[in-house]
Design a protein around this motif. Structure first.
Motif, PDB file in Angstrom:
ATOM      1  N   SER A 187      24.636  36.060 -17.634  1.00 27.99           N
ATOM      2  CA  SER A 187      23.238  36.304 -17.966  1.00 27.99           C
ATOM      3  C   SER A 187      23.061  37.735 -18.485  1.00 27.99           C
ATOM      4  CB  SER A 187      22.360  36.093 -16.730  1.00 27.99           C
ATOM      5  OG  SER A 187      21.006  36.354 -17.016  1.00 27.99           O
ATOM      6  N   GLY A 188      22.352  37.890 -19.588  1.00 31.53           N
ATOM      7  CA  GLY A 188      22.108  39.208 -20.169  1.00 31.53           C
ATOM      8  C   GLY A 188      23.226  39.744 -21.028  1.00 31.53           C
ATOM      9  N   VAL A 189      24.277  38.970 -21.217  1.00 30.02           N
ATOM     10  CA  VAL A 189      25.440  39.385 -22.014  1.00 30.02           C
ATOM     11  C   VAL A 189      25.190  39.075 -23.494  1.00 30.02           C
ATOM     12  CG1 VAL A 189      27.852  38.768 -22.488  1.00 30.02           C
ATOM     13  CG2 VAL A 189      27.092  39.182 -20.130  1.00 30.02           C
ATOM     14  N   ASP A 190      25.648  39.953 -24.381  1.00 28.46           N
ATOM     15  CA  ASP A 190      25.491  39.726 -25.821  1.00 28.46           C
ATOM     16  C   ASP A 190      26.702  39.039 -26.450  1.00 28.46           C
ATOM     17  OD1 ASP A 190      22.945  40.893 -25.977  1.00 28.46           O
ATOM     18  OD2 ASP A 190      23.807  42.898 -26.149  1.00 28.46           O
ATOM     19  N   ASP A 191      27.914  39.448 -26.046  1.00 35.17           N
ATOM     20  CA  ASP A 191      29.150  38.931 -26.649  1.00 35.17           C
ATOM     21  C   ASP A 191      30.135  38.538 -25.566  1.00 35.17           C
ATOM     22  OD1 ASP A 191      28.968  39.506 -29.716  1.00 35.17           O
ATOM     23  OD2 ASP A 191      28.278  41.360 -28.755  1.00 35.17           O
ATOM     24  N   VAL A 192      30.739  37.356 -25.721  1.00 32.57           N
ATOM     25  CA  VAL A 192      31.749  36.867 -24.783  1.00 32.57           C
ATOM     26  C   VAL A 192      33.020  36.551 -25.561  1.00 32.57           C
ATOM     27  CG1 VAL A 192      32.378  35.059 -23.149  1.00 32.57           C
ATOM     28  CG2 VAL A 192      30.027  35.927 -23.202  1.00 32.57           C
ATOM     29  N   ILE A 193      34.132  37.095 -25.110  1.00 30.41           N
ATOM     30  CA  ILE A 193      35.453  36.749 -25.652  1.00 30.41           C
ATOM     31  C   ILE A 193      36.131  35.809 -24.671  1.00 30.41           C
ATOM     32  CG2 ILE A 193      37.765  37.620 -26.165  1.00 30.41           C
ATOM     33  CD1 ILE A 193      36.485  40.144 -27.240  1.00 30.41           C
ATOM     34  N   THR A 194      36.626  34.684 -25.164  1.00 28.96           N
ATOM     35  CA  THR A 194      37.283  33.720 -24.293  1.00 28.96           C
ATOM     36  C   THR A 194      38.402  33.013 -25.035  1.00 28.96           C
ATOM     37  OG1 THR A 194      36.841  31.950 -22.690  1.00 28.96           O
ATOM     38  CG2 THR A 194      35.713  31.797 -24.840  1.00 28.96           C
ATOM     39  N   HIS A 195      39.007  32.016 -24.383  1.00 27.35           N
ATOM     40  CA  HIS A 195      40.062  31.221 -25.001  1.00 27.35           C
ATOM     41  C   HIS A 195      39.523  30.490 -26.231  1.00 27.35           C
ATOM     42  CE1 HIS A 195      42.722  31.798 -21.556  1.00 27.35           C
ATOM     43  NE2 HIS A 195      41.717  31.488 -20.762  1.00 27.35           N
ATOM     44  N   ASN A 196      40.419  30.123 -27.128  1.00 23.87           N
ATOM     45  CA  ASN A 196      39.995  29.360 -28.301  1.00 23.87           C
ATOM     46  C   ASN A 196      39.945  27.854 -27.986  1.00 23.87           C
ATOM     47  OD1 ASN A 196      42.794  28.595 -28.603  1.00 23.87           O
ATOM     48  ND2 ASN A 196      43.143  30.536 -29.654  1.00 23.87           N
ATOM     49  N   PRO A 197      39.365  27.037 -28.883  1.00 21.98           N
ATOM     50  CA  PRO A 197      39.187  25.606 -28.596  1.00 21.98           C
ATOM     51  C   PRO A 197      40.484  24.844 -28.396  1.00 21.98           C
ATOM     52  CG  PRO A 197      37.749  26.275 -30.406  1.00 21.98           C
ATOM     53  CD  PRO A 197      38.669  27.430 -30.133  1.00 21.98           C
ATOM     54  N   TRP A 198      41.614  25.404 -28.831  1.00 21.38           N
ATOM     55  CA  TRP A 198      42.906  24.727 -28.644  1.00 21.38           C
ATOM     56  C   TRP A 198      43.717  25.345 -27.497  1.00 21.38           C
ATOM     57  CZ3 TRP A 198      41.049  27.089 -32.990  1.00 21.38           C
ATOM     58  CH2 TRP A 198      41.572  28.339 -33.321  1.00 21.38           C
ATOM     59  N   GLY A 199      43.124  26.282 -26.767  1.00 25.79           N
ATOM     60  CA  GLY A 199      43.768  26.818 -25.567  1.00 25.79           C
ATOM     61  C   GLY A 199      45.023  27.610 -25.831  1.00 25.79           C
ATOM     62  N   GLU A 200      45.034  28.414 -26.934  1.00 29.95           N
ATOM     63  CA  GLU A 200      46.192  29.200 -27.330  1.00 29.95           C
ATOM     64  C   GLU A 200      47.409  28.295 -27.547  1.00 29.95           C
ATOM     65  OE1 GLU A 200      43.181  31.621 -26.308  1.00 29.95           O
ATOM     66  OE2 GLU A 200      44.214  30.623 -24.649  1.00 29.95           O
ATOM     67  N   TYR A 201      48.176  28.004 -26.513  1.00 28.73           N
ATOM     68  CA  TYR A 201      49.354  27.144 -26.657  1.00 28.73           C
ATOM     69  C   TYR A 201      49.096  25.741 -26.104  1.00 28.73           C
ATOM     70  CZ  TYR A 201      49.938  28.709 -21.820  1.00 28.73           C
ATOM     71  OH  TYR A 201      49.722  29.018 -20.501  1.00 28.73           O
ATOM     72  N   GLY A 202      47.813  25.409 -25.916  1.00 29.39           N
ATOM     73  CA  GLY A 202      47.456  24.061 -25.494  1.00 29.39           C
ATOM     74  C   GLY A 202      47.255  23.894 -23.999  1.00 29.39           C
ATOM     75  N   ASN A 228      42.992  34.654 -31.239  1.00 28.82           N
ATOM     76  CA  ASN A 228      43.654  34.198 -32.475  1.00 28.82           C
ATOM     77  C   ASN A 228      45.107  33.790 -32.249  1.00 28.82           C
ATOM     78  OD1 ASN A 228      44.830  36.830 -32.178  1.00 28.82           O
ATOM     79  ND2 ASN A 228      45.162  36.953 -34.391  1.00 28.82           N
ATOM     80  N   TYR A 229      45.396  33.221 -31.081  1.00 30.42           N
ATOM     81  CA  TYR A 229      46.762  32.777 -30.783  1.00 30.42           C
ATOM     82  C   TYR A 229      46.861  31.255 -30.891  1.00 30.42           C
ATOM     83  CZ  TYR A 229      47.575  37.478 -28.971  1.00 30.42           C
ATOM     84  OH  TYR A 229      47.704  38.844 -28.846  1.00 30.42           O
ATOM     85  N   VAL A 230      48.027  30.781 -31.319  1.00 31.50           N
ATOM     86  CA  VAL A 230      48.277  29.350 -31.468  1.00 31.50           C
ATOM     87  C   VAL A 230      49.776  29.127 -31.303  1.00 31.50           C
ATOM     88  CG1 VAL A 230      48.660  29.386 -33.976  1.00 31.50           C
ATOM     89  CG2 VAL A 230      47.715  27.317 -32.914  1.00 31.50           C
ATOM     90  N   SER A 231      50.169  27.900 -30.979  1.00 35.05           N
ATOM     91  CA  SER A 231      51.584  27.570 -30.849  1.00 35.05           C
ATOM     92  C   SER A 231      51.897  26.319 -31.655  1.00 35.05           C
ATOM     93  CB  SER A 231      51.954  27.333 -29.373  1.00 35.05           C
ATOM     94  OG  SER A 231      51.447  26.078 -28.942  1.00 35.05           O
ATOM     95  N   GLU A 232      53.165  25.989 -31.726  1.00 35.29           N
ATOM     96  CA  GLU A 232      53.561  24.775 -32.438  1.00 35.29           C
ATOM     97  C   GLU A 232      52.928  23.546 -31.790  1.00 35.29           C
ATOM     98  OE1 GLU A 232      57.629  22.363 -33.762  1.00 35.29           O
ATOM     99  OE2 GLU A 232      57.761  24.267 -32.704  1.00 35.29           O
TER     100      GLU A 232
END
Length: 255
Positions: free
Chosen positions: A119-134, A160-164
């Motif tokens: 609550s009251g936060v402007d920007d949130v950094i979190t995991h990406n929709p593919w969960g980095e390496y899944g 911005n991380y991804v795996s095969e």
């Protein structure tokens, strides 16, 4: 493009995720939320709690939830999204599907926690929709952050991380990705300090010889789905956790 995310909040699934996927913003973050403690690995919950007591930044909030034991339980190699993260495959020994039930319960708990803590936060950094390496719980945390955004209205930025393994899942989710930050230098000093802390406590879950990339970027979650006509750079998680820059967003090409 945004180049800085000072005073953001960082939300990650497990202790050590924050330094693996978002070291570049940790020292300036207003809040760092780490979600899971106990897991299927003996003693790791105790080890994580020890590490959290000695965490070098006073912006930490540790939820200490119990993992649902769903790692590698999505329907690989073709995982399917669900409201709680990814659809979980049933196992013969799990007659009552307790893992999936625990996964859904954790999603509800995360949504409840985030609706207060963000609550009251402007920007949130979190995991990406593919969960980095899944990772199934990385995707779940992302989904819970999105769920709380509907009430709280903050901007979401993903790693911005991804795996095969997660590549096809990434391609299927690319229409959620918007603008990127400029490249941001990973924090080598803090990365070393946190890695040593987790190793000392016995809860470093990544290869011991892991080497961080020089830079990270974050992508803003688009308010509406869009055609994936963007070109950028992802950090590719290869075998044994080694990283290399990927070419032009791994087959996502302009036009």
């Amino acid at each position: 493009m945004s180049s800085k995310l000072d005073n953001c909040s960082v939300v990650m699934a497990h202790p050590d995720d924050e330094v693996l996927w978002a070291s570049s913003v940790l020292s300036s973050a207003a809040k760092i939320i780490l979600c899971f403690g106990d897991s299927s690995k003996p003693r790791i919950g105790h080890a994580r709690r020890l590490a959290m007591k000695d965490f070098p930044l006073n912006t930490l909030e540790f939820l200490d939830l119990t993992e649902a034991r769903v790692s590698n339980r999505a329907r690989w190699p073709n995982p399917q999204p669900s409201s709680a993260g990814l659809k979980i495959s049933r196992r013969m020994y799990d007659l009552y599907n307790r893992a999936e039930q625990a996964y859904e319960t954790n999603f509800s708990r995360l949504c409840s926690e985030f609706s207060v803590r963000l609550s009251g936060v402007d920007d949130v950094i979190t995991h990406n929709p593919w969960g980095e390496y899944g990772h199934e719980e990385h995707v779940q945390v992302f989904k819970a952050v999105v769920h709380a955004q509907a009430k709280l209205g903050y901007r979401i930025w993903v790693t911005n991380y991804v795996s095969e393994r997660s590549l096809q899942l990434m391609l299927s989710q690319a229409d959620q990705i918007g603008q990127s930050t400029e490249p941001m230098k990973t924090d080598t000093h803090l990365s070393k300090e946190l890695k040593q802390l987790y190793e000392r406590c016995g809860c470093w879950t990544w290869p011991q010889r892991h080497i961080w990339p020089s830079y990270e970027m974050y992508y803003e979650l688009a308010p509406e789905k869009r055609s994936p006509r963007w070109v950028s750079t992802l950090n590719f998680v290869g075998k044994e956790g080694k990283l290399r820059p990927a070419d032009a967003a791994l087959a996502l090409k302009d036009g």
